[in-house]
Design an enzyme around this catalytic site. Sequence first.
Site, PDB file in Angstrom:
ATOM      1  N   TYR A 223      -9.385   5.083   2.184  1.00  0.00           N
ATOM      2  CA  TYR A 223      -9.509   3.968   3.132  1.00  0.00           C
ATOM      3  C   TYR A 223      -8.999   2.654   2.558  1.00  0.00           C
ATOM      4  O   TYR A 223      -9.079   1.619   3.218  1.00  0.00           O
ATOM      5  CB  TYR A 223     -10.983   3.797   3.522  1.00  0.00           C
ATOM      6  CG  TYR A 223     -11.904   3.630   2.330  1.00  0.00           C
ATOM      7  CD1 TYR A 223     -12.084   2.381   1.721  1.00  0.00           C
ATOM      8  CD2 TYR A 223     -12.570   4.722   1.782  1.00  0.00           C
ATOM      9  CE1 TYR A 223     -12.900   2.232   0.616  1.00  0.00           C
ATOM     10  CE2 TYR A 223     -13.391   4.582   0.683  1.00  0.00           C
ATOM     11  CZ  TYR A 223     -13.555   3.340   0.098  1.00  0.00           C
ATOM     12  OH  TYR A 223     -14.365   3.204  -1.003  1.00  0.00           O
ATOM     13  N   GLY A 224      -8.457   2.681   1.324  1.00  0.00           N
ATOM     14  CA  GLY A 224      -8.063   1.434   0.676  1.00  0.00           C
ATOM     15  C   GLY A 224      -6.699   1.480   0.034  1.00  0.00           C
ATOM     16  O   GLY A 224      -5.688   1.720   0.706  1.00  0.00           O
ATOM     17  N   THR A 225      -6.654   1.292  -1.272  1.00  0.00           N
ATOM     18  CA  THR A 225      -5.370   1.163  -1.982  1.00  0.00           C
ATOM     19  C   THR A 225      -4.579   2.456  -2.040  1.00  0.00           C
ATOM     20  O   THR A 225      -3.401   2.423  -2.397  1.00  0.00           O
ATOM     21  CB  THR A 225      -5.612   0.655  -3.412  1.00  0.00           C
ATOM     22  OG1 THR A 225      -6.518   1.538  -4.092  1.00  0.00           O
ATOM     23  CG2 THR A 225      -6.193  -0.752  -3.398  1.00  0.00           C
ATOM     24  N   LEU A 226      -5.196   3.592  -1.707  1.00  0.00           N
ATOM     25  CA  LEU A 226      -4.456   4.859  -1.710  1.00  0.00           C
ATOM     26  C   LEU A 226      -3.947   5.235  -0.331  1.00  0.00           C
ATOM     27  O   LEU A 226      -3.324   6.289  -0.166  1.00  0.00           O
ATOM     28  CB  LEU A 226      -5.324   5.988  -2.277  1.00  0.00           C
ATOM     29  CG  LEU A 226      -5.640   5.898  -3.775  1.00  0.00           C
ATOM     30  CD1 LEU A 226      -6.444   7.104  -4.230  1.00  0.00           C
ATOM     31  CD2 LEU A 226      -4.361   5.777  -4.597  1.00  0.00           C
ATOM     32  N   GLU A 288     -10.132   5.353  -9.841  1.00  0.00           N
ATOM     33  CA  GLU A 288     -11.190   4.771  -9.019  1.00  0.00           C
ATOM     34  C   GLU A 288     -12.390   4.289  -9.850  1.00  0.00           C
ATOM     35  O   GLU A 288     -13.269   3.605  -9.323  1.00  0.00           O
ATOM     36  CB  GLU A 288     -11.671   5.783  -7.969  1.00  0.00           C
ATOM     37  CG  GLU A 288     -10.606   6.206  -6.967  1.00  0.00           C
ATOM     38  CD  GLU A 288     -10.357   5.129  -5.921  1.00  0.00           C
ATOM     39  OE1 GLU A 288     -10.902   4.026  -6.048  1.00  0.00           O
ATOM     40  OE2 GLU A 288      -9.609   5.399  -4.957  1.00  0.00           O
TER      41      GLU A 288
END
Length: 581
Positions: A223-226, A288
Amino acid sequence: MKNTFYRPVEISTEELDSIVNKLYQDLVEFSKGYTDTKHLKEYITKLINDQKNLTGNSEMGFWGLDEPEKMSNDIRVLYFYMPTYIATGILINCKLNFPQITREIPEFNECLRKGLLGCTGRYFQGHGYDNIDGLIKALHVFIIAKAHIFIEKYPNDCQKFTELFKSVLENIENSLLSGKTRGDWGEDYSLQYKCILQAVNPNAYLELDEKLSNREVVLLFVYGTLMSNNRIGRTYLEDAKFLGKGTLKGYALYDLGSYPGIVKEAGKVKGELYSVPADRLPDIDRYEGEGKLYLRKTVTVNQENGENVKAFVYIFNQSTTGKAKIDEQYQPWYPGVARILNEEKYVWYAAYGSNINRQRLMAYIMGCSDKTPPKEEMPIMLNHPIYFSNHSGRWNHKGVAFLDLDKVGKTYGKRYLITQEQLNEIQVLEGGIWYNEIVQVGEDNGTHIKTLTHTPRYSEDVFPDLTYLEVIQRGLKETYPNLSSVEIDSYLLQSYLSIEMINVLKYLRSQEHGVAISKMGRELGHVSIIIDTVHKLKEFNLIRLDGRTVREGIAWDSPNAIYYTVRDRRLAIDNVLNKNS
C-alpha cells in the site's frame, strides 16, 4: 571467400553497414565450416593486418571503421566495437576449428589476444537505453563464434575476456532467477536471456528452467513505497506477478513522511496484490524493518472481482500520534499526499511542444497571476503522437505542436507540478481557441496529469518553423540527457515529414550519388510535386545542392539541379525510413 574488409575514407552509414554486414556473413559462413584452408589462411592474414592498436593502449586491438574519438557513443558501438566483436569471433572460430592455420601465422595469437582484450572495452554493452540490446547482439556474435567453448579450451588467452564472458552469463542467469529482466523502458528480455543460456549450455539451462518452474509463491498486499507508481529504483517486486488492486478493511492508513503505515482501527486501505516468490520475503522483510518498524501479518484482502484472499501485509509497529491519517477517498498513498491535501489543488501539466523547454514554460508562468515556478518536474511518455498545425505568428506563421488523441503513439514530454489555476491561465496564453481542451492523460498517486490540445484534431498538417523545432530540441535534451542528438532528430522528423518527403529521401538514400530533379520526377512522380517537396526538404536542411550545380549557377528548382542528403542528418533520416519501411 574473400576478405573485403576496409576502412572507408568518406563516411556514410550505408557503406559502414555494408562492411559490418559482410564481416558478419563471413563469420556465419566460417562457423558452418564453409571454407578451405588455403582461402581461410589468406583471409585471416589480411584480417590480422587490418587490426589497429588503440591509441594510448597498444594492448588492445580493434577493427573499428574510424577513430573512436571521432564517433559519438551510439555510433561507436555500431561501427567500432561491433566489427571488433565479429573479427575477433572469426579468429576465435579459426583457432577452434583450424588450429594448424594459427600455428602457421606467427602473429595470430598476439592479434587474437589484443582483439579479445579490445572486446572488453564496453563490457559488451550498448549505449544508453540500448545497453541491454547491445549486450545481446554482442553475445549473439560470440555464440556464433563458439566463444563459450573457446574460453573453456583456452581460458588464459585473455583472462579478462574469459572472466567477463563468464560474469555476463552468470548475471543473465541471476537476472532470470531474480526476475530482473526488464530494461529502462520496461522491455522484458527474459526470452532473449533464456535463448542465450540455451545456446551456451543446454544442460545447465534445463536445471535453471526447473528452478524457475518450482519457485514457491506467496501473496503480498502492498500500500506504500512498493506500489507500482512508487517503487522507482526498488527491485523487490520485479519478479512478482501483479494480481490486481485490492482493499484491506479494518485498518487505517497514515502518512509518515517518505513512507506510510497502517494500523488496526476503523477504516479501509487501498493497495495492490502480488504473487511473490517466497524466497524474496527475507529481502522485503529487511527493507520494511520487519520485527521492529513493521510486523508482517496475514490478513484478508478484498479483490476487485469481489473475492477475498489471504495475503501478507506489513503493519506499522510504532505510534501514529501526530501523523496525518489518509482517508479512503485520497488513496492510494503516494509521496507528498499529506502536503497536497493541506495545500491548494495541484495538477501535473504534461508539455510536449515548446513548453517541454523549461525556459519557454517559465515565460508562460510569468504571465500567470501566480508566478510560482513548478514545484516538481520530470519526464513523461505520452501514449499519443504529436502533429503540427495552424499558422503561428510567433513562429513565422508555421505550425505548432498538438497531441493527436485519435492515434496511439509515443511522445516525449515533461510534466510540471503546477496549480490548476496556472494551467487554466497557460491555456488562455497559448490561445484558448487553438488549445481548446484541457485533457486528462493519466494520474499519478491521485494527482491528475493533464495536457493541452485541440479537439477534434485539426485536419490540416502544417510544417513547423526551424526555430520552433530548436526550442523543442533543447527541451528534449535537458529533459532526456541520455537521448543522442540523432535520436532527438529522428523523433522530430518522424512527426512532421510528409509521405512525399519520405519518398524523396528514401529514393536519394538508395542512390550512390546525387540525383537530378528531372530524374526524381521520372521515378517518383510529377516534376512540380518533386520541386515543392525539394523546397521543403531544403528548408529543413535535409538535402542540399551538389557542388557542381552550385558552381555552374544552376537554379535550385531547375530539372538539372542535383541533390543529395545532408551527411550530418543521414543517421536520423535512415532511422525514420526504417520505421516507415
